[in-house]
Structure formats: structure tokens, C-alpha cells
Design a protein around this motif. Structure first.
Motif, PDB file in Angstrom:
ATOM      1  N   ASN A 125     -30.760   1.061   3.892  1.00 44.35           N
ATOM      2  CA  ASN A 125     -30.108  -0.109   3.290  1.00 44.35           C
ATOM      3  C   ASN A 125     -28.732  -0.204   3.953  1.00 44.35           C
ATOM      4  N   LYS A 126     -28.737  -0.694   5.191  1.00 46.27           N
ATOM      5  CA  LYS A 126     -27.540  -0.559   6.028  1.00 46.27           C
ATOM      6  C   LYS A 126     -26.377  -1.406   5.538  1.00 46.27           C
ATOM      7  N   SER A 127     -25.203  -0.819   5.572  1.00 43.28           N
ATOM      8  CA  SER A 127     -24.017  -1.490   5.036  1.00 43.28           C
ATOM      9  C   SER A 127     -23.552  -2.604   5.973  1.00 43.28           C
ATOM     10  N   PRO A 128     -22.887  -3.610   5.400  1.00 39.74           N
ATOM     11  CA  PRO A 128     -22.323  -4.677   6.252  1.00 39.74           C
ATOM     12  C   PRO A 128     -21.388  -4.115   7.314  1.00 39.74           C
ATOM     13  N   LEU A 129     -20.631  -3.068   6.963  1.00 42.44           N
ATOM     14  CA  LEU A 129     -19.700  -2.479   7.929  1.00 42.44           C
ATOM     15  C   LEU A 129     -20.445  -1.904   9.127  1.00 42.44           C
ATOM     16  N   LEU A 130     -21.524  -1.176   8.859  1.00 43.74           N
ATOM     17  CA  LEU A 130     -22.305  -0.593   9.958  1.00 43.74           C
ATOM     18  C   LEU A 130     -22.865  -1.691  10.854  1.00 43.74           C
ATOM     19  N   LEU A 131     -23.402  -2.729  10.218  1.00 47.45           N
ATOM     20  CA  LEU A 131     -24.016  -3.812  11.004  1.00 47.45           C
ATOM     21  C   LEU A 131     -22.966  -4.581  11.804  1.00 47.45           C
ATOM     22  N   GLU A 132     -21.761  -4.651  11.245  1.00 46.34           N
ATOM     23  CA  GLU A 132     -20.672  -5.345  11.954  1.00 46.34           C
ATOM     24  C   GLU A 132     -20.159  -4.493  13.116  1.00 46.34           C
TER      25      GLU A 132
END
Lengths: 220, 219
Positions: free
Chosen positions: B39-46
Motif C-alpha cells: 500500500n505504497k505511500s504518496p511520498l514513495l510514489l512521488e
């Protein structure tokens, strides 16, 4: 430094060897080159210089072997610092290494899938390949080269791979210029450089090799 | 100016462990942020839009991705303490070569041992041990792959030792029996605080791998 101290185990159509030829030319370094028959019996020198992978390119510097094209290019940049191929700031170097690694992971294998596939798989492979080129277009942006104003590490890793694109276009029935015009412009800009033109084979010649590889892989 | 360093990571990750070891070798303080990989965090994806993977090092707000590249960055920026890459260009190229070879082969070889059974697993075990023997040959009689000093290749490889117990357990074999020199090297590395404080306990890694086997339906 005399020519004999640098020997490149080479192969004309190999884009990986092309990278090393371009890097050495950019540094103005003279070297001897020995063409290897990569589809036939490999020479003793190749097998003993690269026992792990048994592949070209291998650069022998004072008899000491260096393997893996991206690592060889970095070595050339370390050993002959001028003109620099990698940027000077650590963060820009990281960006160059990241995109170099991306190119390693995606471009050649992605393109190979196009000519190795049959039927519907070709379309899937083609879409993925175009997506990869679009990501590279995104990082190029409005710059002349991936390195910015100067032709550098990422440009050197990528431009030889484009000699195989004609074959991908034939088997995938598409044109890179139509799908990724900015990318095409970058290719043309690189091809204005003498070091690039002299180092790389004609795409038609590569296409003949791919035809042979298709037969070997049982795709025909 | 104080450096702000954040590490997006996942405790059992071999690649994350490399970064923890490198940061510890340099004596750097940082904020560790555990990520949920399912459940990847927005920060990781950014911060890693291309690969969407950990580890990601965020240095003063700028992301650096891909573990081998991150380790080289750490080594270049904080170059005055515990250099990891050799100064000599040829030795640097050799270090890069072996780190690259480890990256290309070892993770997949080990993973396949834990996710297969029977004859296929036997084949994977053989390939894995052959690979380790090749590395033993490269180590030779040196204390570390870097020579006298713990270096880049040691950082690349040592995190895998946290998985050895899991490989041995699920593969029913002994790595020490086949590669005693390599196990001696892992013990030598574990004497360094940077390594012992960064690697996840082998039992916890084992339990994580057991969970992955259930998830993939191997159990």
C-alpha cells in the motif's frame, strides 16, 4: 601512452562495444581493437579476460581486463578525466547513473522482445518499448543532450542502442520519429558528432544481423 | 547547514540494509521511515515515480533511488570518512563489476530457492552455491572484498547474509559446509557495528520469507 597498452575486444554491431569506442574517441585515446566472432567460437583471450560473462566488450589496459560496458565507460572517465563524461556535482552524477541504469534495464531487452515475439506479443512489446522511449524523452526535456549542454555518459550509453531501432521498427511496424519526435531529434543531434558516426554501424547492417538472430532463435 | 536525510525503507529488504550500513559507516544521522510495500505511500510514489520501489534516500528534499547508486552517492558526498570505493580507477572498476554481478544474480537465485520445491529447488541451490563459490574465489585470503578495509562490494553483499538462515531452512542445506570462507567473512562483517545494527535478525527475516511463501502459495 602507446597504442599497444589499450586493447579492445570488439564487435562491430554490438551497441555495448559502440559505447566504449565512443568514450575512447571522446577522450582522444588511441587503442588497438580485435574483432571477436561473438556468434561463433570465442577466442582464448576473450574467455580468459571475461571468465564470468564471456562477452564483449572487454577493454584490456596494460593487460588488465575491464568488463561490462557501463563500468568500462566509467573507468575511461576516471582514468582520463578530460573532457568529463559524468557531471561534477554528486546529485547530477546520481541522476546520470540512475538514467544509465534505467537504459540498461529497459532499452535493449525491451527492443529485443519486439523482434523475438510473434503475433499479438509484438504489439505488447512495441507499446512497452515506446513507453520506455517516452520516459527518456521526459528526462531529456528541452536539453540538447541528457548531460545538458554537453554530450556525456547517458548519451554515450544510449546512442549506440539506437542503431538497432531500425530493426525494431521493421518488425514492430512503427516509426520512432512518429511516436517520439523529441527522441528522434536527439538521435540526429548525436549523429552530427564525428566520434559517434565513426563508431557506429549502419542500421541496415544491424538489421541483417537481427534477421540471422531471428533464425537462430527459431522466430522465422 | 545541517543535512536532512530521510530513508524510505522496508526492514527485511536487502537493498535497504545496504543503505543503512553505508549511512552507519559514515556516522550519519537520518530519519528512518518504514514503508508498506503493499500500500505504497504518496511520498514513495512521488520520490520514485519510475520504479516505485524502496530504498529511496531523500537528501535535503532531493530523492536518490537504486541501492547501488545510493551507496555511491553517500560515498561521494561524505567522502572524508570511511571511503567505500577505492581511489584507484582500476580497483574502482573491479568493485563496480562485482557489485553489479551480485545485483544481477544473487537476489533472484536466493528468492528462487525459497519459492520452489523438489528438483527445481535442487537446481537453484546448486546455482546459488556455485555463485557463492565464485565470490569466495574473488575474496581469496583478504579480510574483506575491499582488501584490508570494509568497502563497496562488502556493503553490496553483506545484507544477503541476513537471508542465509532462511535459504538454508527452506532449502534444507548448509551454506557454511560449502562456503566456509564466505561465512567467516560474514562473521567478520558482523563484528562491525554498522553491519550488526543495520541487518535484520535472521529469525525475523526467516519469518518474513515464510509469510511470502504463504502469500505465493508455496507452503
Amino acid at each position: 601512452m602507446s597504442k599497444q597498452e589499450l586493447l579492445l575486444l570488439d564487435c562491430g554491431v554490438s551497441p555495448f562495444c559502440g559505447r566504449v569506442r565512443i568514450a575512447l574517441a571522446e577522450k582522444g585515446v588511441e587503442y588497438e581493437s580485435k574483432e571477436e566472432n561473438v556468434l561463433g567460437a570465442k577466442s582464448e583471450l576473450l574467455l580468459s579476460s571475461n571468465p564470468v560473462y564471456k562477452k564483449v566488450p572487454v577493454l584490456l589496459h596494460n593487460g588488465k581486463p575491464l568488463c561490462e560496458s557501463s563500468i568500462i565507460v566509467q573507468y575511461i572517465d576516471d582514468a582520463w578525466p578530460s573532457p568529463p563524461l559524468l557531471p561534477t556535482s554528486p546529485y547530477e552524477r546520481v541522476q546520470a547513473r540512475f538514467w544509465g541504469d534505467f537504459i540498461e534495464k529497459k532499452v535493449f531487452d525491451g527492443g529485443s522482445k519486439i523482434w523475438k515475439s510473434k503475433g499479438e506479443e509484438i504489439e505488447v512489446a512495441k507499446k512497452e518499448f515506446i513507453e520506455t522511449l517516452k520516459q527518456l524523452e521526459g528526462t531529456l526535456g528541452d536539453k540538447d543532450f541528457f548531460g545538458g549542454e554537453n554530450f556525456g555518459f547517458v548519451d554515450i550509453l544510449l546512442i549506440p542502442l539506437t542503431t538497432w531501432f531500425y530493426a525494431y521498427e521493421k518488425f514492430g511496424d512503427f516509426k520512432v520519429e512518429e511516436e517520439c519526435p523529441k527522441f528522434s531529434t536527439w538521435v540526429k543531434r548525436c549523429k552530427q558528432r564525428e566520434n559517434v558516426v565513426k563508431a557506429l554501424p549502419e542500421p541496415e547492417m544491424v538489421y541483417e544481423v537481427v534477421l540471422m538472430l531471428r533464425k537462430m532463435h527459431g522466430v522465422e | 547547514m545541517a543535512d536532512e536525510i530521510i530513508l524510505l525503507d522496508f526492514l527485511p529488504s536487502i537493498f535497504g540494509m545496504r543503505i543503512r550500513v553505508a549511512l552507519a559507516e559514515k556516522g550519519l544521522k537520518y530519519e528512518y521511515r518504514e514503508q508498506d510495500l503493499w500500500n505504497k505511500s504518496p511520498l514513495l510514489l512521488e520520490m520514485n515515480p519510475v520504479h516505485k520501489k524502496i530504498p529511496v534516500l531523500i537528501h535535503n528534499g532531493k530523492p536518490i533511488c537504486e541501492s547501488t547508486i545510493i551507496v555511491q552517492y553517500i560515498d561521494e558526498v561524505w567522502k572524508d570518512k570511511s571511503p567505500l570505493l577505492p581511489a584507484d580507477p582500476y580497483e574502482r572498476a573491479q568493485a563496480r563489476f562485482w557489485a553489479d554481478y551480485i545485483d544481477k544474480k544473487l537476489y533472484d537465485l536466493g528468492k528462487k530457492i525459497t519459492l520452489t520445491k523438489g528438483e527445481e529447488q535442487d537446481t537453484r541451490k546448486r546455482e546459488f552455491l556455485e555463485f557463492l563459490k565464485l565470490l569466495e574465489g574473488e575474496l581469496g585470503d583478504k579480510p574483506f572484498f575491499g582488501g584490508e578495509n570494509f568497502g563497496f562490494v562488502d556493503v553490496s553483499l553483506v545484507a544477503f547474509s541476513s537471508r542465509f538462515y532462511a535459504y538454508e531452512s527452506f532449502g534444507n542445506f548448509s551454506i557454511e559446509a560449502e562456503c566456509p570462507k564466505l561465512i567467516a567473512w560474514t562473521k567478520r562483517c558482523m563484528e562491525r557495528e554498522s553491519v550488526s545494527s543495520s541487518l535484520l535478525d535472521p529469525q525475523k527475516v526467516h519469518d518474513f520469507v515464510a509469510g511470502m511463501r504463504r502469500r505465493y502459495g508455496v507452503e
